[in-house]
Design an enzyme around this catalytic site. Structure first.
Site, PDB file in Angstrom:
ATOM      1  N   CYS A  93       0.856  -1.179   0.000  1.00 46.96           N
ATOM      2  CA  CYS A  93       0.000   0.000   0.000  1.00 46.96           C
ATOM      3  C   CYS A  93       0.891   1.226   0.000  1.00 46.96           C
ATOM      4  O   CYS A  93       2.109   1.112   0.032  1.00 46.96           O
ATOM      5  CB  CYS A  93      -0.922   0.004   1.205  1.00 46.96           C
ATOM      6  SG  CYS A  93      -0.066   0.288   2.724  1.00 46.96           S
TER       7      CYS A  93
ATOM      8  N   LEU B   5       2.967 -11.987  10.507  1.00 45.49           N
ATOM      9  CA  LEU B   5       2.821 -12.177  11.958  1.00 45.49           C
ATOM     10  C   LEU B   5       1.417 -12.668  12.306  1.00 45.49           C
ATOM     11  O   LEU B   5       1.238 -13.467  13.230  1.00 45.49           O
ATOM     12  CB  LEU B   5       3.145 -10.881  12.718  1.00 45.49           C
ATOM     13  CG  LEU B   5       4.557 -10.317  12.481  1.00 45.49           C
ATOM     14  CD1 LEU B   5       4.732  -8.972  13.187  1.00 45.49           C
ATOM     15  CD2 LEU B   5       5.621 -11.303  12.976  1.00 45.49           C
TER      16      LEU B   5
ATOM     17  N   ILE C 152       7.988   2.929  12.248  1.00 48.30           N
ATOM     18  CA  ILE C 152       6.951   1.889  12.105  1.00 48.30           C
ATOM     19  C   ILE C 152       6.784   1.439  10.655  1.00 48.30           C
ATOM     20  O   ILE C 152       6.718   0.255  10.360  1.00 48.30           O
ATOM     21  CB  ILE C 152       5.581   2.382  12.640  1.00 48.30           C
ATOM     22  CG1 ILE C 152       5.716   2.941  14.063  1.00 48.30           C
ATOM     23  CG2 ILE C 152       4.539   1.269  12.584  1.00 48.30           C
ATOM     24  CD1 ILE C 152       6.034   1.928  15.127  1.00 48.30           C
TER      25      ILE C 152
HETATM   26  C1  UD1 Z   1      -2.706  -0.151  12.201  1.00 48.27           C
HETATM   27  C2  UD1 Z   1      -3.522   1.058  11.821  1.00 48.27           C
HETATM   28  C3  UD1 Z   1      -2.648   2.107  11.142  1.00 48.27           C
HETATM   29  C4  UD1 Z   1      -1.449   2.435  12.023  1.00 48.27           C
HETATM   30  C5  UD1 Z   1      -0.709   1.169  12.423  1.00 48.27           C
HETATM   31  C6  UD1 Z   1       0.424   1.434  13.416  1.00 48.27           C
HETATM   32  C7  UD1 Z   1      -5.729   0.184  11.410  1.00 48.27           C
HETATM   33  C8  UD1 Z   1      -6.783  -0.144  10.423  1.00 48.27           C
HETATM   34  N1  UD1 Z   1      -4.570   0.651  10.925  1.00 48.27           N
HETATM   35  O1  UD1 Z   1      -2.218  -0.718  10.987  1.00 48.27           O
HETATM   36  O2  UD1 Z   1      -3.424   3.274  10.915  1.00 48.27           O
HETATM   37  O3  UD1 Z   1      -0.565   3.277  11.311  1.00 48.27           O
HETATM   38  O4  UD1 Z   1      -1.628   0.250  13.049  1.00 48.27           O
HETATM   39  O5  UD1 Z   1      -0.051   2.090  14.536  1.00 48.27           O
HETATM   40  O6  UD1 Z   1      -5.924   0.061  12.604  1.00 48.27           O
HETATM   41  N2  UD1 Z   1       4.056  -5.877  10.073  1.00 48.27           N
HETATM   42  C9  UD1 Z   1       4.711  -6.978   9.580  1.00 48.27           C
HETATM   43  N3  UD1 Z   1       4.057  -8.177   9.584  1.00 48.27           N
HETATM   44  C10 UD1 Z   1       2.779  -8.312  10.048  1.00 48.27           C
HETATM   45  C11 UD1 Z   1       2.127  -7.170  10.566  1.00 48.27           C
HETATM   46  C12 UD1 Z   1       2.789  -5.957  10.561  1.00 48.27           C
HETATM   47  O7  UD1 Z   1       5.861  -6.887   9.143  1.00 48.27           O
HETATM   48  O8  UD1 Z   1       2.227  -9.423  10.031  1.00 48.27           O
HETATM   49  C13 UD1 Z   1       4.728  -4.551  10.048  1.00 48.27           C
HETATM   50  C14 UD1 Z   1       4.030  -3.616   9.051  1.00 48.27           C
HETATM   51  O9  UD1 Z   1       4.493  -3.808   7.742  1.00 48.27           O
HETATM   52  C15 UD1 Z   1       4.379  -2.277   9.599  1.00 48.27           C
HETATM   53  C16 UD1 Z   1       4.408  -2.512  11.114  1.00 48.27           C
HETATM   54  O10 UD1 Z   1       4.579  -3.902  11.273  1.00 48.27           O
HETATM   55  O11 UD1 Z   1       5.649  -1.872   9.171  1.00 48.27           O
HETATM   56  C17 UD1 Z   1       3.154  -2.027  11.804  1.00 48.27           C
HETATM   57  O12 UD1 Z   1       2.043  -2.786  11.407  1.00 48.27           O
HETATM   58  P1  UD1 Z   1       0.769  -2.997  12.315  1.00 48.27           P
HETATM   59  O13 UD1 Z   1       1.054  -2.569  13.713  1.00 48.27           O
HETATM   60  O14 UD1 Z   1       0.272  -4.373  12.101  1.00 48.27           O
HETATM   61  O15 UD1 Z   1      -0.225  -1.944  11.676  1.00 48.27           O
HETATM   62  P2  UD1 Z   1      -1.620  -2.199  10.981  1.00 48.27           P
HETATM   63  O16 UD1 Z   1      -2.478  -3.064  11.837  1.00 48.27           O
HETATM   64  O17 UD1 Z   1      -1.411  -2.580   9.562  1.00 48.27           O
END
Ligand code: UD1
Length: 434
Positions: free
Chosen positions: A166, A175, A376
């Site tokens: 995105c 994860l 992040i």
């Molecule tokens: C949610 C929020 C978003 C916010 C983010 C961090 C919603 C709909 N969106 O996004 O607005 O900016 O939290 O506060 O609530 N990651 C991995 N593997 C995974 C999951 C995450 O590598 O399986 C990485 C992502 O690429 C990113 C980071 O972890 O770099 C944060 O992701 P995550 O905390 O999961 O954010 P979202 O739930 O996508």
């Protein structure tokens, strides 16, 4: 969003700019922009049919007035998906009227949960469930992946389109998947879809490598109906995760530790319905605080989640803003010229990445310089080049932006990318000359 008093076009403007890839937003939000009262006419929106795809901002007018903060998008999305877990109807209030929320209603409908949304309230009636979340919907909203946990818990089966990259980065869901595997799910990738299967989800001890917000939410929902106890370590502590846990508890789930990094969930055989009010949106509120600061105005925010904004308010106060809770709401204005500060985005309770772009706009017009480090997301500086086009002095070095304050910004055509980047450009436009 609904305006308590339509004196504050900024609110509608910021929310309306939820224009990932420059796409269009609903016109209901534009109405507040088209009919501001109490201030100069700050905005005009060009609307085609039902949607708005352009904002024209005439900057330089201090914003003053009272704004009601709307329900939280990021809390509403997982909580609405949580309907899939229930075997009774559920009613939600304080639901913001945004494109992603409408997409979620469509998705729920397709999955077997009909719903009727009106005036910020919706009743969802879970029925015969279907396991497929199609690409057409998932591609427009990554949060669709949050149906994975609930579908596996209810049906033992899920077919969810793989969310692609995105605007703000690759954002994998590894994860989520590895944690669900620990609970007994098996996954295959087929034709761009994640195919998940399990006989029954079992409680498990899960340690997240990173406190993923979506991952914690998916697992909370999956574990609520699993057999036995699940422990989530290094869980996300974001207020939206806490709101989801509170909702699940209101439906009969047994959860402890939400808001800390260790969450314990005792699975229960079924979850019933309830009436639940979605928490107010801390990012919208923070953006409004920035609007008061950048325009040298004075805003009173009602239903403002003050405590959830600790890190943001601390930085804004350091910059020279006065932000105080009062009996009527949170009052924000600037007490002196703004000063640059250093900001590092962190998981909650640190400074939220979703406020990074907005505080950058504020720093563009501050005295001195400041450094913003984004930890992040790997690609969340797309607003930088647009701010530079308006006259900002920002240098990028990897995940760090160095901002030197300038005397003024000038109006320019700019491109909105992701939601928060768009909000930052609206803020800059409000303070720009022309
Ligand atoms: C949610 C929020 C978003 C916010 C983010 C961090 C919603 C709909 N969106 O996004 O607005 O900016 O939290 O506060 O609530 N990651 C991995 N593997 C995974 C999951 C995450 O590598 O399986 C990485 C992502 O690429 C990113 C980071 O972890 O770099 C944060 O992701 P995550 O905390 O999961 O954010 P979202 O739930 O996508």
């Amino acid at each position: 969003m609904l305006l308590d008093q339509p004196r504050n076009p900024i609110v509608s403007c910021i929310l309306s700019s939820a224009s990932a890839n420059g796409s269009r937003q609903r016109s209901a939000l534009a109405r507040g922009i088209l009919h501001p009262t109490g201030n100069a006419r700050l905005f005009r929106a060009h609307i085609q049919g039902q949607f708005m795809d352009k904002l024209i901002i005439e900057g330089g007018v201090p914003l003053t007035g009272v704004v009601h903060v709307s329900g939280s998008k990021n809390a509403a999305l997982p909580i609405l998906m949580g309907s899939i877990l229930l075997d009774e109807p559920v009613t939600y209030t304080n639901v913001p009227d945004l494109r992603d929320i409408r997409t979620t209603f469509k998705l729920l409908e397709l999955l077997g949960c009909p719903n009727a949304f009106e005036n910020g309230q919706v009743t969802v009636t879970p029925g015969a469930l279907s396991p497929e979340a199609p690409y057409e919907l998932v591609k427009t909203m990554r949060a669709s992946v949050l149906v994975l946990g609930p579908l596996l818990a209810r049906l033992g089966e899920a077919r969810v389109a793989m969310p692609g990259g995105c605007a703000i980065g690759a954002r994998p869901v590894d994860l989520h998947l590895s944690a669900l595997e620990k609970m007994g799910a098996r996954f295959d990738l087929e034709d761009g879809y994640i195919l998940g299967r399990c006989r029954k989800l079992n409680g498990a001890h899960i340690h997240f490598d990173f406190p993923t917000v979506g991952g914690t939410e998916n697992l909370l929902m999956a574990a609520a109906l699993a057999d036995g106890e699940t422990i989530l370590e290094n869980a996300a502590r974001e207020p939206e995760v806490v709101d989801l846990a509170r909702f699940l508890i209101a439906c009969g789930a047994r959860i402890e530790g939400h808001g800390t990094s260790v969450i314990r969930i005792q699975g229960v055989p079924r979850l019933g319905g309830c009436t639940y009010r979605i928490m107010p949106d801390r990012i919208e509120a923070g953006t409004l605080l920035a609007a008061a600061g950048i325009t040298d105005g004075e805003l009173l925010l009602t239903d403002c989640p003050f405590e959830e904004l600790d890190a943001v308010i601390a930085k804004m106060r350091q910059m020279g803003m006065e932000i105080e809770p009062t009996a009527d709401g949170v009052l924000a204005r600037r007490s002196c010229a703004l000063r640059g500060v250093d900001v590092t985005t962190q998981p909650f309770p640190g400074f939220p990445t979703d406020m990074q772009a907005q505080i950058m706009s504020l720093m563009c017009l501050s005295e001195g310089s400041g450094v913003i480090s984004e930890t992040i997301f790997e690609n969340r500086f797309m607003h930088v080049q647009e701010l530079v086009r308006m006259g900002a002095d920002i240098r990028l070095s990897g995940h760090t932006a160095i901002i030197r304050g300038v005397q003024r910004l000038a109006g320019a055509p700019v491109m909105a990318s992701d939601l928060r980047a768009s909000a930052s450009l609206v803020l800059a436009g409000l303070a720009a000359k022309g």
